[in-house]
Design a protein around this motif. Sequence first.
Motif: not given
Length: 225
Positions: A67-68, A71-72, A74, A76-78, A101
């Motif tokens: 997950a980290a 989320k880092r 751009e 896939t972060r949303d 996240g």
Amino acid sequence: MVQKAKILLVDDRPENLLALEAILSALDQTLVRASSGEEALKALLTDDFAVILLDVQMPGMDGFETAAHIKRRERTRDIPIIFLTAINHGPHHTFRGYAAGAVDYISKPFDPWVLRAKVSVFVDLYMKNVQLREQAALLRLQLEGRHSGGDGAKGPSGLLAELSARLAAVEEQAEALSKHLDESADAAAIATAAHLERKLTGLRRALDALEPGSGDRTSSLPSQN
């Protein structure tokens, strides 16, 4: 043909993936398997997903680390992440999931109906965003034609009317979805729906600005992220 959303299922145990597929098959969307965190990250390099179901305990890269990484990035972060776990170490363990996240955290064995309903909400939100991007693309084409002097096959007024009608359909669906979310009181889903409504409002204002007599206010066209 109606576009289907992709749902990423991440679990190192084949029987768990099979169970998830059986539960979510009724949604009639595209289910993509990943048996490790590394495999999930590779899938996310090329495909867009509506939601990720991510097992916490996996050998090597576990769910929190996966997950980290998600989320880092751009790209896939949303993407909403729902953590699935067979263990419960108490509030600290749950907090770590949300801190990584996750939008939700479900312990196994889970209620199939509840899981399917939660995933369905995020699929609906994803599809509304896809429709919104399509309307924005059409609007930008109209703007380009307007500035270049082209009138297209239907003419500016005809295309504006079609765009307005298509946007109205998306607005109506988004309103119905928001009413449903008010009843379910899922905070993460409500926040995502509110973001979608803000984007719809911006697009409607930009479209209204193109109407005859409104003046050249095309700079109000929203950026669709």
